[in-house]
Design an enzyme around this catalytic site. Sequence first.
Site, PDB file in Angstrom:
ATOM      1  N   LYS A 180       0.813  -1.464   0.198  1.00  0.00           N
ATOM      2  CA  LYS A 180      -0.050  -0.102  -0.053  1.00  0.00           C
ATOM      3  C   LYS A 180       0.955   1.356  -0.060  1.00  0.00           C
ATOM      4  CE  LYS A 180      -4.134  -2.072   0.761  1.00  0.00           C
ATOM      5  NZ  LYS A 180      -5.213  -1.953  -0.284  1.00  0.00           N
ATOM      6  N   LYS A 293     -13.485  -7.191  -6.915  1.00  0.00           N
ATOM      7  CA  LYS A 293     -13.769  -7.762  -5.733  1.00  0.00           C
ATOM      8  C   LYS A 293     -15.396  -8.150  -5.802  1.00  0.00           C
ATOM      9  CE  LYS A 293     -11.072  -4.373  -2.705  1.00  0.00           C
ATOM     10  NZ  LYS A 293     -10.177  -4.042  -3.543  1.00  0.00           N
TER      11      LYS A 293
HETATM   12 MG   LIG Z   1      -6.909  -1.722  -4.107  1.00  0.00          MG
END
Ligand SMILES: [Mg+2]
Length: 353
Positions: A180, A293
């Site tokens: 991240k 997702k």
């Molecule tokens: Mg992402």
Amino acid sequence: MNYSLGYRSYARPFRRPLTTAHGVWSVREGIIIELRSSLASRSSSDPDGGDPDARNSDARNPSESGVVVGYGEIAPLPWFGSETQAEALDFCRSCSGTINDVAIDTIPDCFPACQFAFESARTALRLAQLPHFPPPKPPKPLLICHLLPAGQASLTAIDALAQSLKHHRDHTYRHTYKWKIGTASIDHEFNIFQALLEKLPTGSKLRLDANGGLNADQADRWLAACDRINQHLGNNNSTIEFIEQPLPPSQWHDLVRLSQTFTTPIALDESIASLTQLRAAQTSGWRGIYVIKPAIVGSPQRLRSFCREHQLDTVFSSVFETAIGRDAGLQLAQELQTRDRAVGYGLDDWLMP
Ligand SMILES: [Mg+2]
């Protein structure tokens, strides 16, 4: 067909809170649903008993009483636009203990996590009703992308993960990691990035996920750095596979500009969190990568037909579900991923059991 519905909510703490550009996340809340029906009602009314979709999710063998059960998982992610946990619970309550096929097929689009859970549970239940349950042949294993913690903690995590994967059965195993970014100052993150690159096992692929947290200037700097790395591979031949969602969804034209300016691919994630957004990106001509997702994008059957029609370059990814939602998501990945990319389901050690 009618099903009786049971459900229970859960809350699983993260072992260590997850830091992203959206903030800090410390407890994963969700709902496990259970659909039940009797074999007798199935055989008289279901036209597609051999449904090939009926391989995912969790299910239970028909019991002696002839009752079959299928499980599904509602794992909301409201900061990606899904319903909240409270809204999903209200939806379950509103069913008053029963639901039928028409109601499952018409769950409103503002409940994408419920669409996923109810369709997955029904698919699992249909599978349990097949004569040869469980299916005889396991699917081919998918490559897994492992999530590293943000910041400095990534440097110790990469050592531990690389060590644990060192003796992988397949000596051609390709390490894929995700880190991240956009969670601290860019200069600080660049320093950690350099150290991280040196620690990557030979031939690794690294994904950077900004969660829409960069500005245009920072995105340019990150992508220029990735292009340099990909053009002049270091000692360990590691590459940057893509940068995920460098800018927020509102900056569509800048996202397109970045994808046309740099050679490191860009993947959309927050921009395509729902089926409506996914369709809009494809219609607008997005030719980069799509991170899907399945637990929050909406109806699996509509996702399936859209992906098959357009042959998108997809990466299927977790939202920190339990094994029930994960298995249903991985089944969709097995069916729909068109390229040999690692799936974003390497999260085993992030949540408490
Ligand atoms: Mg992402």
